[in-house]
Design a protein around this motif. Structure first.
Motif, short mmCIF file in Angstrom:
data_model
loop_
_atom_site.label_atom_id
_atom_site.label_comp_id
_atom_site.label_asym_id
_atom_site.label_seq_id
_atom_site.Cartn_x
_atom_site.Cartn_y
_atom_site.Cartn_z
N THR A 80 50.67 -10.70 59.86
CA THR A 80 50.18 -9.18 59.89
C THR A 80 50.96 -8.18 60.20
OG1 THR A 80 49.32 -9.57 62.19
CG2 THR A 80 47.62 -10.25 60.39
N ARG A 81 52.15 -8.35 60.96
CA ARG A 81 52.86 -7.28 61.52
C ARG A 81 54.00 -6.99 60.14
NH1 ARG A 81 54.91 -4.69 65.86
NH2 ARG A 81 57.20 -4.34 65.90
N LYS A 82 54.23 -5.60 60.43
CA LYS A 82 55.21 -5.05 59.40
C LYS A 82 56.26 -4.48 59.83
CE LYS A 82 52.84 -0.80 58.56
NZ LYS A 82 52.51 0.10 57.31
N LEU A 83 57.40 -4.37 59.34
CA LEU A 83 58.69 -3.67 59.76
C LEU A 83 58.76 -2.60 59.00
CD1 LEU A 83 60.70 -6.69 60.94
CD2 LEU A 83 59.43 -5.32 62.34
N PRO A 84 59.40 -1.24 59.49
CA PRO A 84 59.29 0.04 58.58
C PRO A 84 60.76 -0.24 57.99
CG PRO A 84 58.57 0.74 60.82
CD PRO A 84 58.83 -0.79 60.87
N PHE A 91 74.54 6.47 63.56
CA PHE A 91 75.11 7.36 64.84
C PHE A 91 74.33 7.40 65.85
CE2 PHE A 91 76.59 11.21 66.72
CZ PHE A 91 77.88 10.97 67.12
N PRO A 92 73.12 8.10 65.69
CA PRO A 92 72.14 8.17 67.04
C PRO A 92 72.11 6.87 67.82
CG PRO A 92 71.19 9.36 64.90
CD PRO A 92 72.35 8.12 64.55
N CYS A 93 72.25 5.60 67.02
CA CYS A 93 72.05 4.48 67.79
C CYS A 93 72.96 4.21 68.91
CB CYS A 93 71.88 3.25 67.01
SG CYS A 93 70.96 3.55 65.56
N LEU A 94 74.27 4.89 68.38
CA LEU A 94 75.36 4.61 69.52
C LEU A 94 75.31 5.61 70.50
CD1 LEU A 94 78.24 4.86 66.85
CD2 LEU A 94 77.39 2.91 67.75
N LYS A 95 74.69 6.67 70.64
CA LYS A 95 74.35 7.42 71.62
C LYS A 95 73.54 7.00 72.65
CE LYS A 95 75.63 12.06 69.32
NZ LYS A 95 75.03 13.35 69.13
N ARG A 96 72.38 6.45 72.08
CA ARG A 96 71.52 5.93 73.13
C ARG A 96 71.67 4.33 73.52
NH1 ARG A 96 68.02 6.37 68.38
NH2 ARG A 96 67.56 4.38 67.58
N ARG A 97 72.71 3.59 72.84
CA ARG A 97 73.13 2.39 73.28
C ARG A 97 72.06 1.26 72.73
NH1 ARG A 97 77.68 2.09 76.07
NH2 ARG A 97 76.92 0.20 76.98
N TYR A 98 71.29 1.46 71.91
CA TYR A 98 70.43 0.48 71.21
C TYR A 98 70.23 0.78 69.78
CZ TYR A 98 66.20 3.14 71.87
OH TYR A 98 65.25 3.82 71.95
N PHE A 99 69.86 -0.39 69.03
CA PHE A 99 69.46 -0.25 67.52
C PHE A 99 68.11 -0.69 67.34
CE2 PHE A 99 73.91 0.31 65.60
CZ PHE A 99 74.67 0.27 66.60
N GLN A 100 67.44 0.02 66.53
CA GLN A 100 66.33 -0.21 65.83
C GLN A 100 66.23 -0.90 64.55
OE1 GLN A 100 63.72 3.35 65.87
NE2 GLN A 100 63.51 2.89 68.18
N ILE A 101 65.79 -2.02 64.25
CA ILE A 101 65.75 -2.71 62.93
C ILE A 101 65.12 -1.64 61.79
CG2 ILE A 101 64.79 -4.49 61.43
CD1 ILE A 101 64.42 -6.29 64.07
N SER A 102 64.51 -0.78 62.14
CA SER A 102 63.98 0.31 61.17
C SER A 102 64.91 1.12 60.75
CB SER A 102 62.88 0.69 61.48
OG SER A 102 63.07 1.49 62.80
N GLU A 103 65.95 1.48 61.67
CA GLU A 103 67.08 2.42 61.36
C GLU A 103 68.16 1.57 60.45
OE1 GLU A 103 67.20 5.41 65.29
OE2 GLU A 103 67.60 3.23 65.55
N ILE A 104 68.29 0.21 60.84
CA ILE A 104 69.28 -0.42 60.13
C ILE A 104 68.87 -0.57 58.60
CG2 ILE A 104 70.41 -2.91 59.80
CD1 ILE A 104 70.53 -2.83 62.86
N GLY A 105 67.43 -0.78 58.59
CA GLY A 105 66.74 -1.01 57.24
C GLY A 105 67.06 0.27 56.43
N GLU A 106 66.80 1.49 57.28
CA GLU A 106 66.98 2.67 56.31
C GLU A 106 68.46 2.95 55.97
OE1 GLU A 106 66.51 7.64 57.32
OE2 GLU A 106 66.24 6.21 59.06
#
Length: 616
Positions: free
Chosen positions: A367-371, A333-348
């Motif tokens: 080497t990079r990791k995604l939460p 829901f917070p992604c809708l308010k700020r009009r963009y999504f983070q992969i970490s939030e979709i993962g959560e």
């Protein structure tokens, strides 16, 4: 009875019936008729192996059974019985055949010929797909066997030729898969008597997404989809390669999935008809279907780096929102308010919903990791058992002498090992499941929990945000503990004693049902608080009788896992992975893309994409 126990019984029924049907000692017509009935009964295993909700397939003991030869044989028996009709195959039959084929790895030559010979001319795309799939699977198995015969040593020139041929075949496979799915989606299914079910179709779409997304060298998928792909790999070593799909075709493939998902979500009437005509209970399945479609849409977004405007539009749809679990929607829901999504939030969101997000890398270690994402590294000689150990860490733990149902069958070869005897190999439930060795005084029900749930339901009725998701999950876990607790108690001999009262078992059963309803209430985005309060009052009214009964009882502690939870939530926080291409899909990329869009654009674009056929 748990799905695992049902699976054990059905596999045993099949093994015994198959053994007796091939015996020369039982050749009477009556005996053969009875054995055929038992074989038909055993094919109910298909419904457990491929549940309507894919999260239910993430039970480790079920996965262990699925990997046995006995399981593959029974699923092929299902195909034999399912297509044992006159005339050409229907879309429904083809759908069921294909999910077993893709999940099993390879069909017997006789069964393959029987299937392909029954595919009607107008379904030529499916026939072409089957032919190329059979060729690829046979080639991979030959390469694996020849590699073992040569001690793993193959000349570079021979290896290069094999790679070129394999990549060309893989591209053709993806193209034929795309054509088959499109033909199935566009057909006038209303006039068909046995059309493919929503569950079968989405299973095929999820497998198609994995095939398509491999071209980038990495891809995102769900744990349930990836496990299905792993099960289909029959060799011990995973041979990974990128599928060389050109950009134009790649865009077309992704867009086709987007259009189908949008259509299924926007046309509820047709979707409802599709569900009911497939013989599925609409009320019980519609929430599962909507959740699965939203998950597919999320996978499209994270794999392409776009379509986030469509995801925003879909999540703002009241009908869609009301079908989603409260905790899942609360995180997004917070992604809708700020009009963009983070992969970490979709993962959560995926993680708390019981089907974690995976990032599968086909390249060398990076080497990079995604939460909130499980990172899986596949190399040229990646061992399949290592991957299962990553996804299911409990496989590495030594088991106690008295294992529960959830702890058995960790050895996938337990039922397929060679045996000098001609007798059928019987799968057994451990003695601890039949007669638990240890018991203890039953703890009392936490009646204060129901007041806490009441207060919580009033809170989420007025505040629709992501802050309540963690609380909801903890309450669901405690309710689930009570469900397991009463499930174990209801089988106790004390409930059957004359002095216990004739209605005591029924009293516990009613409370168990109400707890299950309460558990499901916490999965609902649009909750009717009044009904929930009525349910909580009913639960509290049972306190005197339940406490009086349970204070006299003892229950086996090993039965605590008899009510299985959905899926295993695993987050490998410290796993390291990343390449420059994955970085392109990080949080900032979709943030920049979405913020550039003027207000209202996402909605307009989504409306435009919804135009078209109302078919599945």
């Amino acid at each position: 009875m748990s799905h695992f126990r049902q699976s054990i019984f059905l596999l045993n029924i099949y093994e015994i019936a198959k053994f007796l049907s091939e015996s020369k000692e039982l050749d009477s017509k009556s005996s053969q008729w009875r054995l055929r009935n038992f074989l038909t009964l055993s094919t109910k295993y298909f419904e457990i192996a491929f549940p309507l909700d894919p999260r239910q397939s993430l039970m480790e003991n079920i996965i262990s059974l699925r990997r046995t030869e006995l399981s593959r044989d029974l699923l092929q028996e299902f195909i034999h019985q399912d297509i044992n009709t006159r005339g050409p195959l229907s879309y429904g039959q083809i759908g069921r055949v294909m999910i077993i084929w893709l999940a099993s790895g390879k069909l017997s030559e006789d069964l393959y010929k029987k299937i392909v010979g029954r595919v009607p001319t107008e379904y030529h795309s499916w026939k072409s797909f089957m032919e190329i799939l059979s060729c690829i699977r046979a080639t991979k198995m030959e390469e694996y066997q020849s590699g073992n015969a040569c001690g793993g040593k193959i000349s570079k020139s021979h290896l290069a030729k094999d790679i070129v041929r394999s990549e060309a075949m893989e591209v053709t496979l993806v193209e034929k898969f795309y054509e088959a799915l499109q033909d199935t989606y566009k057909v006038n299914w209303i006039k068909l008597s046995d059309y493919i079910s929503p569950s079968c179709f989405l299973y095929l779409v999820e497998r198609f997404l994995i095939l398509v997304s491999q071209c980038k060298g990495f891809f995102f998928t769900t744990k349930s989809s990836f496990v299905e792909w792993l099960i289909s790999e029959q060799s011990e070593v995973l041979h990974t390669s990128k599928v060389a799909i050109n950009q134009q075709s790649l865009e077309e493939f992704y867009h086709s999935v987007l259009m189908m998902v949008q259509q299924f979500l926007s046309n509820k009437g047709n979707t409802a008809l599709w569900i009911t005509r497939s013989g599925i209970n609409f009320e019980a399945y519609y929430k599962v279907l909507v959740m699965r479609l939203v998950v597919v849409l999320c996978l499209l977004c994270v794999n392409t780096g776009k379509y986030y405007d469509v995801l925003s539009f879909v999540l703002r749809n009241n009908d869609v929102r009301n079908q989603l679990p409260k905790y899942f929607y609360g995180i997004l829901f917070p992604c809708l308010k700020r009009r963009y999504f983070q992969i970490s939030e979709i993962g959560e969101a995926f993680q708390i919903a019981g089907d974690p997000l995976l990032c599968v890398n086909l390249r060398e270690n990076t080497t990079r990791k995604l939460p909130n994402v499980i990172h899986v590294q596949l190399g040229t000689t990646c061992n399949i058992e290592d991957i299962f150990d990553l996804l299911f860490p409990a496989r590495n733990e030594s088991q106690a002498p008295n294992s529960t149902v959830s702890e058995v069958m960790t050895n996938p070869d337990a039922t397929s090992s060679s045996d000098c005897s001609d007798q059928p190999k019987i799968l057994t439930v451990p003695c601890s499941e039949v007669s638990p060795p240890s018991e203890q005084n039953l703890q009392q029900v936490n009646w204060d929990l129901f007041q806490e749930v009441s207060d919580f339901l009033k809170l989420i009725g007025s505040e629709n945000n992501g802050t309540t998701s963690t609380v909801a999950q903890k309450m669901k876990e405690e309710i689930n503990m009570h469900i397991k607790f009463l499930t174990a108690a209801i089988t106790l001999p004390e409930l059957k004693k004359p002095d216990a009262g004739e209605d005591m078992a029924e009293e516990v059963q009613r409370m168990l049902q109400e707890l299950q309803q309460l558990h499901s209430f916490l999965d609902t985005s649009n909750l009717e608080v009044a009904k929930a309060e009525q349910l909580l009052k009913s639960l509290l009214s049972r306190k005197p009788k339940i406490e009086a009964l349970l204070s006299q009882c003892i229950v086996p502690t090993t039965l605590k896992d008899s009510c299985e939870e959905q899926g295993n939530t695993v987050c490998v926080e410290d796993e390291e992975i990343e390449s420059p291409s994955i970085a392109a899909y990080s949080e900032s990329s979709n943030k920049a893309t979405e913020k550039k869009q003027p207000k209202g654009k996402a909605k307009a674009k989504s409306k435009k994409s919804r135009k078209g056929k109302g078919k599945k």
